[in-house]
Motif scaffolding. Structure first.
Motif, mmCIF file in Angstrom:
data_model
loop_
_atom_site.group_PDB
_atom_site.id
_atom_site.type_symbol
_atom_site.label_atom_id
_atom_site.label_comp_id
_atom_site.label_asym_id
_atom_site.label_seq_id
_atom_site.Cartn_x
_atom_site.Cartn_y
_atom_site.Cartn_z
ATOM 1 N N MET A 88 -101.579 30.980 33.801
ATOM 2 C CA MET A 88 -101.785 30.623 32.405
ATOM 3 C C MET A 88 -100.576 29.795 32.008
ATOM 4 O O MET A 88 -99.440 30.182 32.299
ATOM 5 C CB MET A 88 -101.909 31.873 31.533
ATOM 6 C CG MET A 88 -102.211 31.564 30.074
ATOM 7 S SD MET A 88 -102.451 33.062 29.076
ATOM 8 C CE MET A 88 -104.082 33.576 29.636
ATOM 9 N N VAL A 89 -100.827 28.655 31.376
ATOM 10 C CA VAL A 89 -99.740 27.751 31.022
ATOM 11 C C VAL A 89 -99.807 27.419 29.532
ATOM 12 O O VAL A 89 -100.864 27.074 29.013
ATOM 13 C CB VAL A 89 -99.759 26.466 31.897
ATOM 14 C CG1 VAL A 89 -101.063 25.723 31.779
ATOM 15 C CG2 VAL A 89 -98.597 25.555 31.581
ATOM 16 N N PHE A 90 -98.666 27.576 28.872
ATOM 17 C CA PHE A 90 -98.543 27.274 27.443
ATOM 18 C C PHE A 90 -97.743 25.999 27.251
ATOM 19 O O PHE A 90 -96.897 25.649 28.070
ATOM 20 C CB PHE A 90 -97.850 28.424 26.701
ATOM 21 C CG PHE A 90 -98.758 29.561 26.384
ATOM 22 C CD1 PHE A 90 -99.406 29.624 25.160
ATOM 23 C CD2 PHE A 90 -98.967 30.566 27.302
ATOM 24 C CE1 PHE A 90 -100.251 30.680 24.863
ATOM 25 C CE2 PHE A 90 -99.809 31.640 27.016
ATOM 26 C CZ PHE A 90 -100.452 31.692 25.792
ATOM 27 N N ASP A 91 -97.989 25.357 26.139
ATOM 28 C CA ASP A 91 -97.275 24.140 25.779
ATOM 29 C C ASP A 91 -95.839 24.473 25.378
ATOM 30 O O ASP A 91 -94.897 24.046 26.026
ATOM 31 C CB ASP A 91 -98.014 23.429 24.642
ATOM 32 C CG ASP A 91 -97.444 22.065 24.320
ATOM 33 O OD1 ASP A 91 -96.554 21.584 25.054
ATOM 34 O OD2 ASP A 91 -97.887 21.467 23.337
ATOM 35 N N ALA A 98 -96.785 34.189 31.591
ATOM 36 C CA ALA A 98 -97.357 32.843 31.574
ATOM 37 C C ALA A 98 -96.264 31.825 31.905
ATOM 38 O O ALA A 98 -95.083 32.165 31.963
ATOM 39 C CB ALA A 98 -97.969 32.536 30.210
ATOM 40 N N TYR A 99 -96.667 30.611 32.132
ATOM 41 C CA TYR A 99 -95.753 29.541 32.525
ATOM 42 C C TYR A 99 -95.685 28.467 31.461
ATOM 43 O O TYR A 99 -96.609 28.300 30.672
ATOM 44 C CB TYR A 99 -96.234 28.874 33.826
ATOM 45 C CG TYR A 99 -96.089 29.729 35.043
ATOM 46 C CD1 TYR A 99 -95.017 29.569 35.908
ATOM 47 C CD2 TYR A 99 -97.036 30.707 35.348
ATOM 48 C CE1 TYR A 99 -94.879 30.353 37.039
ATOM 49 C CE2 TYR A 99 -96.908 31.499 36.474
ATOM 50 C CZ TYR A 99 -95.831 31.311 37.311
ATOM 51 O OH TYR A 99 -95.707 32.092 38.419
ATOM 52 N N ARG A 100 -94.606 27.741 31.462
ATOM 53 C CA ARG A 100 -94.505 26.449 30.772
ATOM 54 C C ARG A 100 -94.887 25.408 31.817
ATOM 55 O O ARG A 100 -94.810 25.661 33.028
ATOM 56 C CB ARG A 100 -93.085 26.221 30.273
ATOM 57 C CG ARG A 100 -92.567 27.273 29.294
ATOM 58 C CD ARG A 100 -93.100 27.113 27.888
ATOM 59 N NE ARG A 100 -92.795 25.834 27.298
ATOM 60 C CZ ARG A 100 -91.646 25.505 26.698
ATOM 61 N NH1 ARG A 100 -90.681 26.385 26.603
ATOM 62 N NH2 ARG A 100 -91.478 24.311 26.207
ATOM 63 N N LEU A 101 -95.300 24.225 31.406
ATOM 64 C CA LEU A 101 -95.830 23.232 32.328
ATOM 65 C C LEU A 101 -94.833 22.858 33.420
ATOM 66 O O LEU A 101 -95.197 22.772 34.594
ATOM 67 C CB LEU A 101 -96.288 21.980 31.568
ATOM 68 C CG LEU A 101 -96.946 20.895 32.414
ATOM 69 C CD1 LEU A 101 -98.126 21.433 33.222
ATOM 70 C CD2 LEU A 101 -97.364 19.725 31.546
#
Length: 111
Positions: A88-91, A98-101
């Motif tokens: 799962m990637v958040f802006d 979760a990850y950042r891009l």
């Protein structure tokens, strides 16, 4: 596909180790069935035979179900085997698990 999803898949698709990707159509494509039906945004295959599911979460979303989706995705990957991963990637948001891009690109680039 919204702008955030387009940015995420464009960056991933430009990695050298990506064989192909597919946009999962919500309520019609692949889903992880559990306490809710979770339709990740993308199915990605790497040249090293890894299968990835990626859920791109923009900061404009409510994200009230993100924790459940993240838990379901991780359970799916654990049961599916070593060649399967869920991300799962958040802006901009910081969400545990979760990850950042930028982080995601490093991990996916090494698979």
């Amino acid at each position: 596909m919204n702008n955030w999803e387009a940015k995420v898949i464009n960056e991933i698709a430009n990695l050298d180790n990506i064989l192909f990707w597919h946009k999962i159509v919500e309520r019609k494509g692949f889903c992880i069935n559990g306490c809710i039906n979770h339709y990740p945004d993308f199915l990605i295959r790497t040249k090293n035979d890894n299968t990835l599911l990626v859920e791109a979460k923009g900061d404009d979303r409510d994200n009230s179900d993100s924790a459940r989706k993240l838990k379901m995705g991780r359970a799916w990957a654990a049961k599916a085997g070593n060649a399967f991963r869920y991300f799962m990637v958040f802006d901009g948001k910081e969400v545990e698990g979760a990850y950042r891009l930028e982080e995601l690109l490093k991990v996916v680039g090494g698979l």
